[in-house]
Design an enzyme around this catalytic site. Structure first.
Site, PDB file in Angstrom:
ATOM      1  N   HIS A  87      12.013   4.886  -8.096  1.00  0.00           N
ATOM      2  CA  HIS A  87      13.255   4.222  -8.509  1.00  0.00           C
ATOM      3  C   HIS A  87      13.330   4.087 -10.039  1.00  0.00           C
ATOM      4  CE1 HIS A  87      16.577   1.710  -6.489  1.00  0.00           C
ATOM      5  NE2 HIS A  87      16.985   2.052  -7.691  1.00  0.00           N
ATOM      6  N   GLN A  88      13.184   5.221 -10.699  1.00  0.00           N
ATOM      7  CA  GLN A  88      13.195   5.203 -12.158  1.00  0.00           C
ATOM      8  C   GLN A  88      14.418   5.913 -12.743  1.00  0.00           C
ATOM      9  OE1 GLN A  88       9.649   8.159 -12.694  1.00  0.00           O
ATOM     10  NE2 GLN A  88      11.070   8.634 -14.340  1.00  0.00           N
ATOM     11  N   ALA A  89      15.349   6.344 -11.866  1.00  0.00           N
ATOM     12  CA  ALA A  89      16.478   7.143 -12.376  1.00  0.00           C
ATOM     13  C   ALA A  89      17.268   6.384 -13.445  1.00  0.00           C
ATOM     14  CB  ALA A  89      17.390   7.547 -11.223  1.00  0.00           C
ATOM     15  N   ASP A  96      14.216   9.454  -5.320  1.00  0.00           N
ATOM     16  CA  ASP A  96      13.886   8.385  -6.270  1.00  0.00           C
ATOM     17  C   ASP A  96      13.950   7.040  -5.560  1.00  0.00           C
ATOM     18  OD1 ASP A  96      13.399   7.458  -8.999  1.00  0.00           O
ATOM     19  OD2 ASP A  96      15.431   6.621  -8.908  1.00  0.00           O
ATOM     20  N   THR A 116      19.033  10.047  -5.259  1.00  0.00           N
ATOM     21  CA  THR A 116      18.768   9.011  -6.273  1.00  0.00           C
ATOM     22  C   THR A 116      19.592   7.767  -5.945  1.00  0.00           C
ATOM     23  OG1 THR A 116      20.531   9.936  -7.638  1.00  0.00           O
ATOM     24  CG2 THR A 116      18.273  10.608  -8.196  1.00  0.00           C
ATOM     25  N   SER A 117      20.126   7.704  -4.717  1.00  0.00           N
ATOM     26  CA  SER A 117      21.088   6.629  -4.439  1.00  0.00           C
ATOM     27  C   SER A 117      20.449   5.426  -3.734  1.00  0.00           C
ATOM     28  CB  SER A 117      22.252   7.202  -3.653  1.00  0.00           C
ATOM     29  OG  SER A 117      23.430   6.585  -4.045  1.00  0.00           O
ATOM     30  N   ARG A 118      20.239   5.539  -2.435  1.00  0.00           N
ATOM     31  CA  ARG A 118      19.521   4.499  -1.698  1.00  0.00           C
ATOM     32  C   ARG A 118      18.737   5.177  -0.580  1.00  0.00           C
ATOM     33  NH1 ARG A 118      19.984   1.800  -5.451  1.00  0.00           N
ATOM     34  NH2 ARG A 118      20.976  -0.218  -5.740  1.00  0.00           N
ATOM     35  N   LYS A 133      31.111   7.165 -10.412  1.00  0.00           N
ATOM     36  CA  LYS A 133      30.651   7.274 -11.811  1.00  0.00           C
ATOM     37  C   LYS A 133      29.462   8.236 -11.930  1.00  0.00           C
ATOM     38  CE  LYS A 133      30.578   2.722 -11.841  1.00  0.00           C
ATOM     39  NZ  LYS A 133      31.474   2.393 -10.729  1.00  0.00           N
ATOM     40  N   ILE A 134      28.412   8.006 -11.116  1.00  0.00           N
ATOM     41  CA  ILE A 134      27.218   8.848 -11.240  1.00  0.00           C
ATOM     42  C   ILE A 134      27.507  10.258 -10.725  1.00  0.00           C
ATOM     43  CG2 ILE A 134      24.807   9.125 -10.520  1.00  0.00           C
ATOM     44  CD1 ILE A 134      24.656   6.031 -10.351  1.00  0.00           C
ATOM     45  N   GLU A 138      11.089   1.132   0.367  1.00  0.00           N
ATOM     46  CA  GLU A 138      10.551   1.118  -0.998  1.00  0.00           C
ATOM     47  C   GLU A 138      10.147  -0.267  -1.490  1.00  0.00           C
ATOM     48  OE1 GLU A 138      13.980   2.791  -3.225  1.00  0.00           O
ATOM     49  OE2 GLU A 138      14.015   0.899  -4.293  1.00  0.00           O
TER      50      GLU A 138
HETATM   51  P1  NAD Z   1      30.483   4.308  -7.670  1.00  0.00           P
HETATM   52  O1  NAD Z   1      31.009   3.134  -6.916  1.00  0.00           O
HETATM   53  O2  NAD Z   1      31.068   4.639  -8.996  1.00  0.00           O
HETATM   54  O3  NAD Z   1      30.633   5.620  -6.744  1.00  0.00           O
HETATM   55  C1  NAD Z   1      30.324   5.639  -5.398  1.00  0.00           C
HETATM   56  C2  NAD Z   1      31.260   6.637  -4.757  1.00  0.00           C
HETATM   57  O4  NAD Z   1      30.911   6.772  -3.379  1.00  0.00           O
HETATM   58  C3  NAD Z   1      32.738   6.197  -4.795  1.00  0.00           C
HETATM   59  O5  NAD Z   1      33.539   7.218  -5.358  1.00  0.00           O
HETATM   60  C4  NAD Z   1      33.078   5.982  -3.314  1.00  0.00           C
HETATM   61  O6  NAD Z   1      34.431   6.314  -3.008  1.00  0.00           O
HETATM   62  C5  NAD Z   1      32.106   6.936  -2.666  1.00  0.00           C
HETATM   63  N1  NAD Z   1      31.919   6.698  -1.246  1.00  0.00           N
HETATM   64  C6  NAD Z   1      32.036   5.536  -0.558  1.00  0.00           C
HETATM   65  N2  NAD Z   1      31.802   5.755   0.748  1.00  0.00           N
HETATM   66  C7  NAD Z   1      31.531   7.078   0.876  1.00  0.00           C
HETATM   67  C8  NAD Z   1      31.230   7.906   1.979  1.00  0.00           C
HETATM   68  N3  NAD Z   1      31.158   7.420   3.232  1.00  0.00           N
HETATM   69  N4  NAD Z   1      31.014   9.222   1.753  1.00  0.00           N
HETATM   70  C9  NAD Z   1      31.088   9.732   0.508  1.00  0.00           C
HETATM   71  N5  NAD Z   1      31.396   8.991  -0.575  1.00  0.00           N
HETATM   72  C10 NAD Z   1      31.615   7.678  -0.383  1.00  0.00           C
HETATM   73  O7  NAD Z   1      28.926   4.098  -7.753  1.00  0.00           O
HETATM   74  P2  NAD Z   1      27.903   4.793  -8.778  1.00  0.00           P
HETATM   75  O8  NAD Z   1      27.778   3.950  -9.990  1.00  0.00           O
HETATM   76  O9  NAD Z   1      28.243   6.225  -8.911  1.00  0.00           O
HETATM   77  O10 NAD Z   1      26.526   4.633  -7.974  1.00  0.00           O
HETATM   78  C11 NAD Z   1      26.275   5.334  -6.777  1.00  0.00           C
HETATM   79  C12 NAD Z   1      25.003   4.794  -6.157  1.00  0.00           C
HETATM   80  O11 NAD Z   1      23.880   5.138  -6.987  1.00  0.00           O
HETATM   81  C13 NAD Z   1      24.902   3.259  -6.085  1.00  0.00           C
HETATM   82  O12 NAD Z   1      25.543   2.783  -4.918  1.00  0.00           O
HETATM   83  C14 NAD Z   1      23.424   3.006  -6.038  1.00  0.00           C
HETATM   84  O13 NAD Z   1      23.019   2.968  -4.686  1.00  0.00           O
HETATM   85  C15 NAD Z   1      22.827   4.233  -6.701  1.00  0.00           C
HETATM   86  N6  NAD Z   1      22.111   3.912  -7.961  1.00  0.00           N
HETATM   87  C16 NAD Z   1      20.813   4.303  -8.090  1.00  0.00           C
HETATM   88  C17 NAD Z   1      20.116   4.044  -9.264  1.00  0.00           C
HETATM   89  C18 NAD Z   1      18.682   4.492  -9.456  1.00  0.00           C
HETATM   90  O14 NAD Z   1      18.030   4.083 -10.439  1.00  0.00           O
HETATM   91  N7  NAD Z   1      18.124   5.310  -8.583  1.00  0.00           N
HETATM   92  C19 NAD Z   1      20.750   3.375 -10.314  1.00  0.00           C
HETATM   93  C20 NAD Z   1      22.097   3.020 -10.153  1.00  0.00           C
HETATM   94  C21 NAD Z   1      22.770   3.288  -8.977  1.00  0.00           C
END
Ligand code: NAD
Length: 339
Positions: free
Chosen positions: A305-307, A268, A242-244, A163-164, A273
């Site tokens: 962590h404000q994204a 982020d 911005t992920s983890r 999604k993101i 953290e």
């Molecule tokens: P999502 O589940 O829609 O997308 C994650 C994608 O990663 C999927 O398409 C999946 O197939 C893929 N994936 C899985 N394993 C993988 C690998 N080994 N290599 C490459 N791709 C792989 O999730 P999302 O909603 O897009 O969110 C992604 C991440 O963003 C979350 O897991 C979370 O950690 C992070 N996040 C951060 C914030 C923030 O405020 N900073 C907020 C929301 C989410």
């Protein structure tokens, strides 16, 4: 038997949680409304006993639901762990399943919010907005050293096209960038609408001028940005996470900032953290040497962590979290249960 949820205890509560959750709760029919207790404390093994008398806990990204925490929740008859976030890497799912606790989450509250923040970080790194802001505040209007490059026609590597990742790809498309991605589960939208190209991770490392991480943290993604992958990247690469935090090996990234392999890094999220983020520690001494070193680089930007942090996202978080609990109380399947 379905658990019935009425009393919910929130951990790691901030004033915006109280505001958005209370507003949505008040809009529910009276028979569906919940009773809230808001705690500042982070949920962990030392605070788990504070859940006594509640049916559900509502937790955020840095609360810790390890096996011992879940055992305590179970012994205190807490039935549901309601994550008010998407990621669930902080919950021991094996233990929750074994003891019959339901875990629900908010799978997507605003992918646009996170994607927009990721692009804001790339733009700030490239055009040195953080430095320009400080300069003009001091009456220094010299633009020397603030130049960047056009994103137009540059190659962006997107790791994780869920999604993101796809929202971010769409923004990059608007910039006229060449978009490549890696995801073990290819996404039709990325191919058909974005006209993105799936490549191997090694091709991302070799070709991308900008790399953005949008994958969940799992054993197979931990430290995917490490010394070996960094050494395969273009000199001067820009990386935004911005992920983890633990997707990036901080120590190895610091070495590649020192030898200028990395041209700019914005995070982020940070490995450690939970000790820092969401708190005002401006009167404390920073004892984390890696974070302290990161903050010394002029080409590193850290946000706490404000994204996700937009009005739309907070609205969606409160609505989806409480609707998850309403669904549980109705006795049906909750579509956002983590199994
Ligand atoms: P999502 O589940 O829609 O997308 C994650 C994608 O990663 C999927 O398409 C999946 O197939 C893929 N994936 C899985 N394993 C993988 C690998 N080994 N290599 C490459 N791709 C792989 O999730 P999302 O909603 O897009 O969110 C992604 C991440 O963003 C979350 O897991 C979370 O950690 C992070 N996040 C951060 C914030 C923030 O405020 N900073 C907020 C929301 C989410």
């Amino acid at each position: 038997m379905q658990p019935s949820v009425k009393n919910i205890v929130f951990f790691s509560t901030k004033n915006y949680d109280i505001k958005f959750f209370s507003a949505y709760n008040a809009s529910l029919p009276p028979e569906s409304q919940f009773s809230f207790t808001f705690l500042d404390e982070r949920l962990d093994e030392t605070t788990a006993k504070m859940t006594a008398g509640f049916d559900a806990v509502c937790i955020f990204v840095n609360d810790s639901c390890t096996a011992p925490v879940i055992e305590t929740l179970h012994s205190l008859k807490v039935n549901v762990i309601a994550l008010r976030c998407a990621g669930f890497n902080n919950v021991d799912l094996k233990k929750s399943k074994e003891l019959g606790l339901k875990v629900v989450r908010v799978p997507a509250y605003s992918p646009y919010a996170v994607a927009e923040h990721a692009m804001a970080l790339f733009l700030a790194l490239n055009r040195k907005t953080h430095k320009a802001y400080n300069r003009v505040k001091e009456g220094n209007f010299d633009i020397n050293g603030l130049y960047g490059f056009n994103f137009y026609k540059k190659t962006v590597g997107i790791i994780g096209t869920g999604k993101i990742g796809c929202c971010f790809a769409n923004i990059c498309k608007g910039f006229g960038m060449n978009i490549i991605g890696y995801d073990p589960y290819p996404n039709k939208f990325f191919i058909d609408e974005i006209q993105g190209k799936y490549v191997s991770l090694d091709e991302i490392w070799a070709q991308a001028d900008l790399i953005s991480l949008h994958v969940p943290l799992m054993p197979e993604t931990k430290y995917m940005i490490n010394g070996a992958s960094l050494d395969k990247m273009k000199n001067g690469v820009y990386i935004v996470n911005t992920s983890r935090g633990a997707l990036l090996n901080t120590k190895e990234a610091i070495e590649r900032l020192k030898n200028k392999k990395i041209g700019g890094l914005a995070i982020d999220v940070y490995e450690q953290e939970e000790k820092f983020f969401f708190k005002d520690l401006s009167q404390e001494i920073n004892t984390d040497d890696d974070l302290a070193r990161l903050l010394t680089f002029h080409n590193v930007i850290v946000t706490g962590h404000q994204a996700f942090f937009t009005k739309e996202a907070l609205t969606a978080i409160s609505e989806v979290t409480l609707n998850n609990l309403v669904e549980i109380n109705r006795g049906g399947e909750c579509k956002n249960e983590v199994k």
